[in-house]
Design a protein around this motif. Structure first.
Motif, short mmCIF file in Angstrom:
data_model
loop_
_atom_site.label_atom_id
_atom_site.label_comp_id
_atom_site.label_asym_id
_atom_site.label_seq_id
_atom_site.Cartn_x
_atom_site.Cartn_y
_atom_site.Cartn_z
N GLN A 130 0.83 -1.21 0.00
CA GLN A 130 0.00 0.00 0.00
C GLN A 130 0.87 1.26 0.00
OE1 GLN A 130 -2.59 -1.24 3.49
NE2 GLN A 130 -4.14 -0.22 2.24
N LEU A 131 1.91 1.25 0.83
CA LEU A 131 2.79 2.41 0.92
C LEU A 131 3.53 2.65 -0.40
CD1 LEU A 131 4.17 1.76 4.50
CD2 LEU A 131 2.85 3.77 3.81
N GLU A 132 3.94 1.57 -1.07
CA GLU A 132 4.60 1.72 -2.37
C GLU A 132 3.66 2.34 -3.40
OE1 GLU A 132 6.00 -2.15 -3.32
OE2 GLU A 132 7.66 -2.10 -1.87
N GLU A 133 2.40 1.95 -3.32
CA GLU A 133 1.42 2.54 -4.24
C GLU A 133 1.20 4.01 -3.94
OE1 GLU A 133 -2.10 0.24 -3.86
OE2 GLU A 133 -1.22 -1.60 -4.69
N LEU A 134 1.19 4.38 -2.63
CA LEU A 134 0.94 5.76 -2.25
C LEU A 134 2.14 6.66 -2.52
CD1 LEU A 134 -0.89 5.09 1.14
CD2 LEU A 134 -1.93 6.11 -0.90
N TYR A 135 3.37 6.15 -2.29
CA TYR A 135 4.56 6.99 -2.37
C TYR A 135 5.36 6.79 -3.66
CZ TYR A 135 4.22 8.84 2.36
OH TYR A 135 3.81 9.53 3.48
N GLY A 136 5.18 5.65 -4.31
CA GLY A 136 5.90 5.41 -5.56
C GLY A 136 7.41 5.44 -5.36
N ASP A 137 8.10 6.17 -6.25
CA ASP A 137 9.57 6.20 -6.23
C ASP A 137 10.14 7.03 -5.07
OD1 ASP A 137 9.55 4.67 -8.51
OD2 ASP A 137 9.79 6.37 -9.89
N GLN A 138 9.28 7.76 -4.35
CA GLN A 138 9.80 8.61 -3.27
C GLN A 138 10.54 7.79 -2.21
OE1 GLN A 138 7.22 11.92 -1.80
NE2 GLN A 138 5.66 10.96 -3.11
N LEU A 139 10.09 6.56 -1.98
CA LEU A 139 10.72 5.74 -0.92
C LEU A 139 12.13 5.30 -1.29
CD1 LEU A 139 7.71 3.54 0.27
CD2 LEU A 139 8.59 5.66 1.25
N ALA A 140 12.50 5.48 -2.55
CA ALA A 140 13.87 5.13 -2.95
C ALA A 140 14.83 6.30 -2.76
CB ALA A 140 13.87 4.69 -4.43
N ASP A 141 14.30 7.47 -2.46
CA ASP A 141 15.14 8.67 -2.29
C ASP A 141 15.57 8.79 -0.83
OD1 ASP A 141 16.06 11.32 -1.85
OD2 ASP A 141 14.96 12.02 -3.60
N PRO A 142 16.89 8.72 -0.55
CA PRO A 142 17.34 8.76 0.85
C PRO A 142 16.97 10.06 1.57
CG PRO A 142 19.22 8.91 -0.66
CD PRO A 142 18.02 8.56 -1.49
N ASP A 143 16.98 11.20 0.86
CA ASP A 143 16.61 12.46 1.50
C ASP A 143 15.14 12.45 1.91
OD1 ASP A 143 19.15 13.48 1.20
OD2 ASP A 143 18.71 14.40 -0.75
N ILE A 144 14.29 11.91 1.05
CA ILE A 144 12.86 11.85 1.39
C ILE A 144 12.63 10.88 2.53
CG2 ILE A 144 10.57 11.16 0.52
CD1 ILE A 144 11.34 12.32 -2.17
N ARG A 145 13.36 9.74 2.50
CA ARG A 145 13.22 8.79 3.62
C ARG A 145 13.61 9.45 4.94
NH1 ARG A 145 15.79 5.02 0.16
NH2 ARG A 145 17.66 5.09 1.46
#
Length: 365
Positions: free
Chosen positions: A331-346
Motif C-alpha cells: 500500500q505504501l509503495e502505491e501511495l509513495y511510488g519512487d519517493q521511498l527510494a530517495d534517501p533524502d525523502i526517507r
C-alpha cells in the motif's frame, strides 16, 4: 590565667604572635573586670557585646567553640583557686567563698552564651554571604552572552567553587511551589530562588555523578541537560528546559529525564512549525485515508525506516504477522511510488513520522 590558657590550649599558644597575645590578654582582662563589676554592682545591666565579638572572632578563625569554652572554664578555675588562696588573709568567711564560687559559674554561663550567640551570628552571616556569592556566580554562568572568563574565575574563587571543565544544568519542575532543594554535594550550584528552579552540576560524567543525581532527584520531575563546556552552561539549561516542557506535555516521559537519551525528539520538536510543514508535505499521500488506516500505515512505515527493509523484522517490531506487513508495504509503495527510494525523502519521512508518533503519545497521556 593567660599563662595557663596558652600552656594548656594549643589553639591559643602563639608565643611569637604579639598581636594575638594582646587579644588574649584583652579578653581575659575584660572577663575579670566584668566579673568585678557584677560583684560590686549586682543590679547593673550587663553588656554581652565584648564576648559576642570574641565568639565572632572564633568563627572568623575557622574554629568551633570548644577551645574558647575550655579557656573560659580554665580561667574560672584559676580565678577560683586564687580566691581560695587569699581567702584567709582577707578574712573571707566560707559563706562568702560559696557566694563568690556561685557567682563565678553563673557569670561563666553568661559569657559562654554571649560567645555562642556571636559565633552563630558570624557563621550565619558567612553562610549567607557565601550563598549570595554562589547565586551571583550561577547568574554569571547562565547569562547570555556569557560573562568573561576572568570575572567568573574571580567570583568562583570568592565562592569557594572549583572551576570544572564541563557542566550540565538541571531544570526542575516546581509545580507545587515548594522550592524544596534536593540534598546535593556542595559543589552543585543550586538556583532554587530563580523564576525557573535549576541546578548546575560540575563534571557530570565524572565517577559517581550519575548515581548521585539519580538518588538526589528521586521523586522530582526534572531534566538533565547535555554536558557542555563551562562557557556553554546556558545552552545546557535551555535544552533541559525544553525537555522538561516536552515531558509536561506528554511527549517525553515524566520523572527524571536525561537530554542525552532523547536528542532526536528534542531536535524534532525544536521548531514545531517547521516540522508540521514538513509533515504536511511528506505525509500528504496518507491524508485521504481513514484515521485508523493512517495510523497503521504510519506505524509500519516508521518501523520500516528505523529497523530495516525486511518484512519479518518489521513484523517482529510491530507484533503482527509478516504477511500483514507485506500488505501494508505494498500500500505504501502505491501511495509513495519512487519517493521511498530517495534517501533524502526517507530521512524527512522519519522526522515527520517520529514527530507524529510523539504527538500521538502526548495526546494519549
Amino acid at each position: 590565667m593567660i599563662e595557663e590558657i596558652q600552656t594548656r590550649i594549643p589553639e591559643y599558644a602563639r608565643p611569637s604572635d604579639e598581636l594575638y597575645i594582646k587579644v588574649v590578654r584583652t579578653a581575659v582582662e575584660q572577663a575579670i573586670e566584668g566579673f568585678l563589676d557584677r560583684i560590686e554592682h549586682p543590679g547593673a545591666p550587663w553588656d554581652p557585646e565584648p564576648f559576642r565579638m570574641i565568639g565572632k572572632g572564633e568563627a572568623a578563625e575557622g574554629r568551633n567553640l570548644e577551645p574558647l569554652q575550655t579557656a573560659m572554664r580554665l580561667g574560672a578555675r584559676v580565678g577560683w583557686r586564687r580566691l581560695t588562696e587569699i581567702a584567709g588573709p582577707l578574712g573571707l568567711c566560707p559563706q562568702s567563698l560559696y557566694d563568690l564560687g556561685e557567682a563565678i559559674f553563673v557569670y561563666l554561663d553568661q559569657l559562654a552564651d554571649a560567645a555562642a550567640e556571636g559565633f552563630e551570628e558570624a557563621r550565619a552571616h558567612a553562610a549567607g554571604e557565601m550563598e549570595r556569592r554562589r547565586n551571583r556566580l550561577l547568574d554569571l554562568l547562565l547569562s547570555r552572552p556569557p560573562a568573561g572568563a576572568e570575572a567568573i574565575a574571580d567570583l568562583a574563587k570568592a565562592a569557594g567553587w572549583r572551576l570544572p571543565r564541563t557542566v550540565a544544568c538541571v531544570a526542575l519542575d516546581d509545580q507545587h511551589g515548594t522550592r524544596r532543594a534536593p540534598a546535593l554535594p556542595p559543589d552543585v550550584l543550586m538556583g532554587m530562588g530563580r523564576p525557573a528552579p535549576c541546578l548546575l552540576v560540575p563534571d557530570p560524567n565524572g565517577p559517581g555523578q550519575g548515581p548521585m543525581l539519580d538518588h538526589a532527584l528521586r521523586g522530582y520531575r526534572a531534566a538533565i541537560g547535555p554536558p557542555v563546556p563551562l562557557a556553554a552552561a546556558a545552552t545546557s539549561l535551555r535544552w533541559a528546559c525544553e525537555a522538561l516542557d516536552l515531558s509536561g506535555r506528554g511527549v517525553l516521559p515524566r520523572g527524571l529525564l536525561r537530554c542525552a537519551d532523547h536528542l532526536a525528539t528534542l531536535v524534532v520538536f525544536k521548531d514545531e512549525e517547521l516540522v508540521s510543514a514538513l509533515a504536511e508535505v511528506r505525509l500528504a499521500p496518507l491524508s485521504h485515508l481513514r484515521p485508523t488506516q493512517q495510523d497503521r500505515l504510519a506505524e509500519t512505515l516508521l518501523a520500516w525506516l528505523r529497523h530495516g527493509r525486511g518484512a519479518g523484522e518489521v513484523a517482529a517490531r510491530l507484533h503482527v504477522h509478516p504477511q500483514t506487513v507485506r500488505y501494508r508495504l505494498r500500500q505504501l509503495e502505491e501511495l509513495y511510488g519512487d519517493q521511498l527510494a530517495d534517501p533524502d525523502i526517507r530521512f524527512e519521512l522519519e522526522i515527520a513520522l517520529r514527530a507524529r508518533q510523539a504527538a500521538g503519545a502526548a495526546l494519549r497521556a
